[in-house]
Design a protein around this motif. Structure first.
Motif, short mmCIF file in Angstrom:
data_model
loop_
_atom_site.label_atom_id
_atom_site.label_comp_id
_atom_site.label_asym_id
_atom_site.label_seq_id
_atom_site.Cartn_x
_atom_site.Cartn_y
_atom_site.Cartn_z
N LYS A 100 0.83 -1.20 0.00
CA LYS A 100 0.00 0.00 0.00
C LYS A 100 0.87 1.26 0.00
O LYS A 100 0.62 2.20 -0.78
CB LYS A 100 -0.92 0.00 1.22
N MET A 101 1.90 1.28 0.84
CA MET A 101 2.79 2.44 0.92
C MET A 101 3.57 2.60 -0.38
O MET A 101 3.77 3.72 -0.86
CB MET A 101 3.73 2.30 2.11
N LEU A 102 4.02 1.49 -0.94
CA LEU A 102 4.76 1.56 -2.20
C LEU A 102 3.86 2.11 -3.31
O LEU A 102 4.29 2.95 -4.10
CB LEU A 102 5.28 0.17 -2.58
N GLY A 103 2.62 1.63 -3.34
CA GLY A 103 1.68 2.12 -4.34
C GLY A 103 1.44 3.61 -4.21
O GLY A 103 1.39 4.33 -5.22
N ASN A 104 1.31 4.08 -2.98
CA ASN A 104 1.12 5.51 -2.76
C ASN A 104 2.34 6.31 -3.21
O ASN A 104 2.21 7.38 -3.82
CB ASN A 104 0.83 5.79 -1.28
N HIS A 105 3.52 5.79 -2.91
CA HIS A 105 4.76 6.49 -3.26
C HIS A 105 4.94 6.58 -4.78
O HIS A 105 5.41 7.59 -5.30
CB HIS A 105 5.96 5.80 -2.64
N LEU A 106 4.54 5.51 -5.48
CA LEU A 106 4.72 5.47 -6.93
C LEU A 106 3.55 6.06 -7.69
O LEU A 106 3.59 6.16 -8.92
CB LEU A 106 4.93 4.01 -7.39
N GLY A 107 2.50 6.45 -6.96
CA GLY A 107 1.30 6.92 -7.63
C GLY A 107 0.54 5.79 -8.28
O GLY A 107 -0.12 5.97 -9.31
N MET A 108 0.62 4.61 -7.67
CA MET A 108 -0.02 3.41 -8.22
C MET A 108 -0.85 2.72 -7.13
O MET A 108 -0.77 1.50 -6.95
CB MET A 108 1.02 2.44 -8.78
N ALA A 109 -1.64 3.48 -6.42
CA ALA A 109 -2.42 2.94 -5.31
C ALA A 109 -3.38 1.84 -5.76
O ALA A 109 -3.56 0.83 -5.07
CB ALA A 109 -3.19 4.06 -4.61
N GLU A 110 -3.98 2.03 -6.93
CA GLU A 110 -4.94 1.04 -7.42
C GLU A 110 -4.26 -0.29 -7.73
O GLU A 110 -4.78 -1.36 -7.42
CB GLU A 110 -5.64 1.57 -8.66
N LYS A 111 -3.08 -0.22 -8.32
CA LYS A 111 -2.35 -1.44 -8.64
C LYS A 111 -1.95 -2.16 -7.36
O LYS A 111 -2.02 -3.40 -7.29
CB LYS A 111 -1.11 -1.11 -9.49
N ALA A 112 -1.52 -1.43 -6.35
CA ALA A 112 -1.16 -2.03 -5.06
C ALA A 112 -2.37 -2.75 -4.46
O ALA A 112 -2.23 -3.86 -3.92
CB ALA A 112 -0.66 -0.96 -4.11
N GLN A 113 -3.53 -2.13 -4.54
CA GLN A 113 -4.74 -2.74 -4.00
C GLN A 113 -5.09 -4.04 -4.72
O GLN A 113 -5.51 -5.02 -4.10
CB GLN A 113 -5.90 -1.76 -4.06
#
Length: 244
Positions: A100-113
């Motif tokens: 989740k944090m990685l997705g937020n950092h990369l601007g890829m929150a949906e992919k992380a989810q």
């Protein structure tokens, strides 16, 4: 953004998120997945023996390390000049928040989810009525196993196994005598490369016990790796069921 990954499972995760060799500019010699992509990324040493000068020459914008995988002093040295994220993934819940944090950092929150949802699906197996008692070996001479405070132990538990050393910490040394409490003994492919000959050695000392090789990556690699191991776990559970 130029990122250096100091951990194999993190390198794999970054590529799974869709980053390219132009964004992942450094990785360790142990970063082996995805094979066709990592070979094009600069090697900056091993997880515990980083080439600090090479990393400085690459001049990354961001470095991702891990508390357990990397040496504290080396990470602290890098943190003097670069932005360093020291991850600490000790269980599946930690892994959820890491992605989740990685997705937020990369601007890829949906992919992380999406990866988190897939991992939850993979780990949502039907547990046996009575958990199978397991001893998971990671090393030989001396024999070493995993305690209850490890990522591997949490994965075992979610799959319906009971780690007989769940009351121990980290990676304790154990005796062959202590293994007798287990229904199954798993010999991991890493960090020690257990092979059939090691099963044969233990079988002589533990007659009648079910001993088998397991893929260490499936149990110990955090990040996105678990999202791709559904078939492996399904097959493993079927094999274990037939052995008991």
């Amino acid at each position: 953004m130029k990122i250096i990954s100091l951990v194999p499972s993190i390198t794999e995760t970054l590529f799974d998120f869709g980053l390219t060799k132009n964004q992942i500019v450094g990785r360790t010699k142990f970063c082996i997945h995805p094979k066709n992509l990592v070979r094009e990324v600069e090697v900056i040493g091993g997880t515990k023996n980083l080439n600090i000068e090479k990393i400085k020459s690459i001049n990354p914008d961001f470095i991702i390390a891990n508390k357990e995988e990397n040496e504290k002093l080396q990470v602290e040295e890098l943190a003097k000049d670069f932005k360093v994220w020291v991850t600490n993934v000790g269980n599946l819940e930690d892994n959820y928040y890491f992605l989740k944090m990685l997705g937020n950092h990369l601007g890829m929150a949906e992919k992380a989810q999406l990866f988190n949802l897939k991992i939850q699906e993979v780990m949502n197996v039907a547990p046996p009525k009575t958990p199978l008692k397991v001893c998971y070996l990671i090393w030989k001479n001396p024999y070493m196993t995993v305690g209850g405070d490890t990522f591997i132990s949490d994965v075992l538990t979610k799959l319906g196994f009971e780690n007989i050393f769940k009351n121990r910490k980290r990676y304790p040394e154990i005796s062959v005598e202590e293994m007798k409490e287990a229904d199954c003994i798993f010999l991991s492919s890493e960090p020690f490369p257990f092979q059939q000959k090691h099963i044969d050695e233990l079988q002589e000392l533990l007659a009648g016990k079910k001993i088998m090789l397991v893929d260490g990556e499936a149990f110990s690699w955090f990040g996105t790796h678990l999202a791709k191991r559904e078939k492996y776990f399904d097959d493993l559970l079927k094999i274990v069921a037939t052995k008991l």
